[in-house]
Design a protein around this motif. Structure first.
Motif, PDB file in Angstrom:
ATOM      1  N   MET A  21      37.434  35.804  95.823  1.00 33.63           N
ATOM      2  CA  MET A  21      37.201  35.964  96.570  1.00 33.63           C
ATOM      3  C   MET A  21      36.148  37.003  97.129  1.00 33.63           C
ATOM      4  O   MET A  21      35.354  37.678  97.587  1.00 33.63           O
ATOM      5  CB  MET A  21      38.190  36.206  97.681  1.00 33.63           C
ATOM      6  N   ASN A  22      36.322  37.918  96.123  1.00 36.39           N
ATOM      7  CA  ASN A  22      36.428  39.223  96.466  1.00 36.39           C
ATOM      8  C   ASN A  22      34.430  39.307  95.914  1.00 36.39           C
ATOM      9  O   ASN A  22      33.979  39.887  96.247  1.00 36.39           O
ATOM     10  CB  ASN A  22      36.961  40.632  95.794  1.00 36.39           C
ATOM     11  N   GLN A  23      34.360  38.599  94.512  1.00 31.24           N
ATOM     12  CA  GLN A  23      33.354  38.169  93.888  1.00 31.24           C
ATOM     13  C   GLN A  23      32.016  37.509  95.142  1.00 31.24           C
ATOM     14  O   GLN A  23      31.390  37.722  94.819  1.00 31.24           O
ATOM     15  CB  GLN A  23      33.320  37.146  92.965  1.00 31.24           C
ATOM     16  N   ILE A  24      32.666  36.982  95.301  1.00 24.29           N
ATOM     17  CA  ILE A  24      32.340  36.070  96.972  1.00 24.29           C
ATOM     18  C   ILE A  24      32.094  36.785  97.761  1.00 24.29           C
ATOM     19  O   ILE A  24      30.110  36.434  98.542  1.00 24.29           O
ATOM     20  CB  ILE A  24      33.011  35.225  97.359  1.00 24.29           C
ATOM     21  N   ILE A  25      32.594  37.478  98.399  1.00 20.45           N
ATOM     22  CA  ILE A  25      31.977  38.891  99.144  1.00 20.45           C
ATOM     23  C   ILE A  25      30.756  39.630  98.159  1.00 20.45           C
ATOM     24  O   ILE A  25      29.612  40.313  99.116  1.00 20.45           O
ATOM     25  CB  ILE A  25      33.538  39.293 100.226  1.00 20.45           C
ATOM     26  N   GLU A  26      31.089  40.116  97.520  1.00 21.44           N
ATOM     27  CA  GLU A  26      30.416  41.023  97.104  1.00 21.44           C
ATOM     28  C   GLU A  26      28.762  40.575  96.843  1.00 21.44           C
ATOM     29  O   GLU A  26      27.494  41.265  96.828  1.00 21.44           O
ATOM     30  CB  GLU A  26      30.653  41.539  95.372  1.00 21.44           C
ATOM     31  N   SER A  27      28.922  39.143  96.419  1.00 25.56           N
ATOM     32  CA  SER A  27      27.819  38.203  96.520  1.00 25.56           C
ATOM     33  C   SER A  27      26.764  37.960  97.415  1.00 25.56           C
ATOM     34  O   SER A  27      25.617  38.235  97.558  1.00 25.56           O
ATOM     35  CB  SER A  27      27.748  36.999  96.064  1.00 25.56           C
ATOM     36  N   ALA A  28      27.953  38.575  98.695  1.00 28.44           N
ATOM     37  CA  ALA A  28      27.171  38.584  99.986  1.00 28.44           C
ATOM     38  C   ALA A  28      26.290  39.671 100.247  1.00 28.44           C
ATOM     39  O   ALA A  28      24.772  39.409 101.153  1.00 28.44           O
ATOM     40  CB  ALA A  28      28.078  37.634 101.054  1.00 28.44           C
ATOM     41  N   ILE A  29      26.693  40.296  99.780  1.00 28.46           N
ATOM     42  CA  ILE A  29      26.293  41.978 100.308  1.00 28.46           C
ATOM     43  C   ILE A  29      25.422  42.590  99.642  1.00 28.46           C
ATOM     44  O   ILE A  29      24.525  43.458 100.237  1.00 28.46           O
ATOM     45  CB  ILE A  29      27.680  43.195 100.843  1.00 28.46           C
TER      46      ILE A  29
END
Ligand SMILES: Cc1cc2nc3c(=O)[nH]c(=O)nc-3n(C[C@H](O)[C@H](O)[C@H](O)COP(=O)(O)O)c2cc1C
Length: 216
Positions: A26-34
């Motif tokens: 989930m962290n990697q997914i959010i980091e991709s968003a930002i």
């Protein structure tokens, strides 16, 4: 995974197991968003990672939502999906309000077309911003979805949450933000169906003649 393979692999999943996505993923997914691009680098996106209790509350409210538009089936299906899936994230944008109205110091000069600075502010905040910020959020969401696909996580982009955005915002106490969409993240228990696409010739609405000449 090659980019062209990744974008073909991504499909909307409609049936999930209840397996959770790990915090690390989930962290990697959010980091991709930002790291997505955004209009004037405003980075208008905000993320709300729902707990199971919140997921179930939203699913209940969606299930109970009744109207006479014939769209009830879609919202009910999305409600079931939100209940089933391991993780669901809501994506917000800054509120589209008249929060900058007080920056317009002299409305008459503005109306006369003499107040260039404030005309730019007006244009930015009232006409361009809604489209630009929504596009920026869309870019962030697509990054999230493609990152998830790369990690072997299935996704569903959900705008059905917008049927009850007021209810959700009140429940989560996020009245100063604009709900744009949700995304479900999890693991399929049925293979998604690959849906058809219109042909390029239909979609390119400009420069048709030039293109035809080039193809000859
Ligand atoms: C902005 C947006 C909102 C969407 N909202 C929903 C939704 O609320 N419920 C749903 O089941 N699918 C939703 N979808 C998924 C689309 O139905 C899906 O992308 C489309 O049918 C094409 O299928 P594919 O993603 O498998 O290629 C949404 C997709 C986008 C881009």
């Amino acid at each position: 995974m090659e980019f062209s393979e990744l974008i073909k692999k991504r499909l909307t999943t409609l049936n999930y197991t209840n397996k959770k996505v790990s915090n690390e993923d989930m962290n990697q997914i959010i980091e991709s968003a930002i790291i997505a691009p955004s209009a004037k680098n405003r980075q208008p996106w905000r993320f709300y990672i729902l707990t199971d209790k919140q997921k179930n509350y939203i699913a209940d409210k969606m299930e109970n939502w009744i109207n006479n538009t014939g769209l009830v089936t879609t919202i009910k299906r999305s409600a079931n999906l939100i209940r089933q899936v391991g993780n669901c994230v809501l994506i917000y944008s800054n509120k589209w309000s008249s929060d900058n109205i007080d920056r317009i110091k002299n409305p008459q000069k503005l109306l006369d077309g003499k107040d260039i600075e404030n005309m730019v502010i007006m244009h930015d905040y009232y006409f361009d911003r809604i489209k630009a910020d929504t596009l920026s959020v869309g870019a962030a969401v697509e990054n999230m979805i493609l990152k998830a696909t790369e990690l072997g996580i299935d996704t569903t982009w959900l705008c059905d949450v917008l049927f009850i955005d007021d209810v959700i915002n009140e429940y989560l106490d996020l009245k100063d933000k604009e709900l744009i969409c949700g995304v479900a993240f999890g693991y399929r228990n049925q293979n998604p169906i690959r849906k058809g696409r219109y042909k390029k010739e239909y979609l390119i609405v400009g420069e048709e003649n030039e293109r035809k000449k080039l193809c000859r």
